[in-house]
Design a protein around this motif. Structure first.
Motif, PDB file in Angstrom:
ATOM      1  N   ALA A  17      52.145  69.907  25.796  1.00  0.00           N
ATOM      2  CA  ALA A  17      51.785  69.345  24.540  1.00  0.00           C
ATOM      3  C   ALA A  17      51.541  68.019  24.778  1.00  0.00           C
ATOM      4  N   VAL A  25      42.781  74.450  22.906  1.00  0.00           N
ATOM      5  CA  VAL A  25      44.241  74.669  23.266  1.00  0.00           C
ATOM      6  C   VAL A  25      44.301  76.384  23.691  1.00  0.00           C
ATOM      7  N   TRP A  79      47.447  74.563  17.580  1.00  0.00           N
ATOM      8  CA  TRP A  79      47.320  73.179  17.187  1.00  0.00           C
ATOM      9  C   TRP A  79      47.646  72.841  15.693  1.00  0.00           C
ATOM     10  N   LEU A 133      48.901  69.294  20.071  1.00  0.00           N
ATOM     11  CA  LEU A 133      48.059  70.159  21.031  1.00  0.00           C
ATOM     12  C   LEU A 133      48.892  71.037  21.868  1.00  0.00           C
ATOM     13  N   TYR A 134      49.137  72.212  21.365  1.00  0.00           N
ATOM     14  CA  TYR A 134      50.282  72.903  22.399  1.00  0.00           C
ATOM     15  C   TYR A 134      49.358  73.817  23.295  1.00  0.00           C
ATOM     16  N   ASN A 135      49.647  73.429  24.686  1.00  0.00           N
ATOM     17  CA  ASN A 135      49.109  73.972  26.024  1.00  0.00           C
ATOM     18  C   ASN A 135      47.494  73.335  25.899  1.00  0.00           C
ATOM     19  N   PRO A 136      47.259  72.167  25.862  1.00  0.00           N
ATOM     20  CA  PRO A 136      45.933  71.453  25.781  1.00  0.00           C
ATOM     21  C   PRO A 136      45.067  72.082  27.349  1.00  0.00           C
ATOM     22  N   THR A 137      44.089  72.285  27.003  1.00  0.00           N
ATOM     23  CA  THR A 137      43.096  72.757  28.170  1.00  0.00           C
ATOM     24  C   THR A 137      42.916  71.452  28.732  1.00  0.00           C
TER      25      THR A 137
END
Length: 500
Positions: free
Chosen positions: A375, A407, A411, A477-481
């Motif tokens: 995140a 994400v 988000w 932003l969880y598991n942002p790319t």
């Protein structure tokens, strides 16, 4: 995937201590035989600074000032972490009943938040309104421990392993392991216990370790389903696990911290608290020079803070150093790793690379953030033009159709008072995100969020209420790319649309 994972991090902060400056009247002290330490910038990532101000060339006062400033910046996350531990575990009354939004519990036990955070929940700063927390603080002197968790199906979850300095190296969960985790074998840094077959190894660098599980709540979810998952968390000492005993770990005593960062705190409160923390601290190679120098200001790992024999002029120099250290941390909260469109973004997440000033600034506003791959947390205290966000104005936050937060999990954008608490409002909406029902898109596919204190004239506006005073925003932003993590994407600016 490594079998043995070193973990080092920390979650929300104690309400009554949140963002209070160090008391202006602090009086501390330094002994005549002052040890020489590296100036800020020579180690641990502190920025190079000009000579200490206003001491007319007095080398002892200069050294006292420098050491006190460094001690504050380095020690602030340690003290904040210990404050959170004690707020959550309540050492004076560990089995006291907690409110439903609190995940507090006695030391070595799990506590579970049963509802999402609300404005009434002030046990920490900047709580999220997206996940239910399950929390345990471990005293590794009683370890090793084994943590077993249920399978979570398609629901997002992560289990953060937070070290006592507020860093985190690992947060296993759906991103790393899918729906099911193996048992976690949690041991102290100097433990000689072999890793049992089929388990994942976690190492605590210090005596205390925080485990913070987050389980995503979708709008309209039946919370009973998540409660059932929480209730299947099982934490045991390794000795009980190996013997097949269904036995809860004992609850050990803790050394109590004094009040810090509150008006009624005494002028020596911060170093007194740091001295208590250092009784259990195992200084790493990058910390040893500073820790070895601290007796010069009456502070030692073994004896705590003992300023009584230090002269008044040195106490005044230390007071200024502590005060300036706190101010340096506060300034850094406005400018973390990167500043984009008015948003401060700590791109390193919970790994600080030896940068004590960054670590302290994150501890002040966002303590116990997750690793960056799990995140990122852009936060805004100003609009796109650099003016302070203030609910006496109205704002918009517009995401273009092709610029929505990239994400792989979820988000959100949450509003807080300037001190980090959720804002009461007539529609009980504290955040907007990709799971918010009923959001209206513009004809071009963009999403516009209206940020103001009063109900918008347009009944279909995507309204996120703000207080009638200065406020802050935090994006999650969880598991942002990779687009987020390499800087190709940034949050759009908050635009002021009209004064009220």
């Amino acid at each position: 995937m490594r079998q043995e994972i070193q973990s080092s991090n920390p979650i929300c902060a104690v309400a009554r201590t949140a963002r209070h400056p160090v008391c202006a009247g602090l009086l501390f002290a330094l002994s005549a035989g002052c040890a020489s330490i590296p100036a800020p910038g020579e180690e641990r990532g502190l920025a190079q600074q000009a000579p200490a101000p206003g001491f007319a060339g007095d080398s002892q006062q200069q050294e006292a000032y420098r050491l006190a400033k460094r001690a504050f910046i380095w020690g602030y996350p340690l003290v904040r972490s210990a404050q959170i531990r004690q707020a959550m575990t309540k050492p004076e009354d560990p089995f006291a009943q907690r409110p439903p939004a609190s995940p507090g519990a006695p030391l070595n036990r799990f506590g579970h938040a049963r509802i999402l955070s609300t404005p009434e929940h002030r046990a920490g700063v900047a709580p999220n309104n997206d996940t239910l927390y399950s929390l345990a603080w471990l005293d590794m002197d009683g370890g090793p421990f084994v943590l077993e968790t249920p399978c979570f199906g398609s629901r997002y979850y992560t289990i953060q392993m937070g070290q006592a300095d507020s860093s985190t190296h690992v947060s296993p969960g759906s991103r790393t392991d899918g729906p099911c985790l193996p048992p976690l074998f949690i041991r102290g840094r100097h433990g000689n216990h072999p890793l049992p077959p089929g388990m994942r190894g976690i190492v605590s660098d210090q005596r205390y370790l925080m485990i913070a599980a987050r389980i995503l709540v979708d709008e309209g979810d039946d919370l009973q389903d998540i409660h059932a998952l929480q209730d299947r968390f099982v934490l045991r000492r390794w000795s009980d696990y190996a013997a097949g005993r269904e036995q809860l770990p004992p609850v050990p005593d803790q050394a109590l911290l004094p009040q810090v960062f509150v008006p009624e705190a005494g002028p020596l409160a911060f170093l007194d608290a740091l001295g208590i923390v250092l009784r259990d601290w195992r200084a790493g190679p990058g910390e040893r020079a500073l820790v070895d120098a601290l007796p010069a200001i009456g502070l030692s790992a073994g004896k705590g803070f003992r300023p009584d024999d230090l002269p008044p002029d040195i106490r005044a120099a230390i007071a200024r150093g502590l005060r300036d250290g706190e101010e340096a941390v506060r300034r850094k909260t406005f400018d973390l790793d990167a500043k984009r469109n008015g948003w401060a973004i700590n791109m390193g997440g919970a790994e600080f690379g030896g940068d004590d000033l960054l670590r302290a600034a994150v501890a002040m506003d966002q303590i116990y953030v997750l690793p960056a791959e799990e995140a990122l947390y852009p936060n805004a205290r100003t609009d796109g033009d650099g003016a302070q966000l203030d609910g006496r104005n109205s704002y918009r936050l517009r995401f273009a159709a092709d610029e929505m937060p990239p994400v792989d999990a979820f988000w959100s954008v949450t509003v807080y008072f300037a001190k980090g608490f959720l804002v009461p409002n007539p529609i009980n909406r504290y955040s907007i995100g990709d799971r918010t029902a009923g959001l209206q898109r513009e004809a071009d596919g963009s999403l516009e969020i209206i940020l103001q204190h009063e109900l918008p004239a347009d009944p279909e506006a995507n309204w996120l209420p703000v207080p009638d005073e200065p406020f802050m925003l935090m994006m999650r932003l969880y598991n942002p790319t990779d687009a987020v993590r390499n800087g190709d994407w940034a949050p759009p600016p908050v635009e002021r649309i009209e004064p009220r």
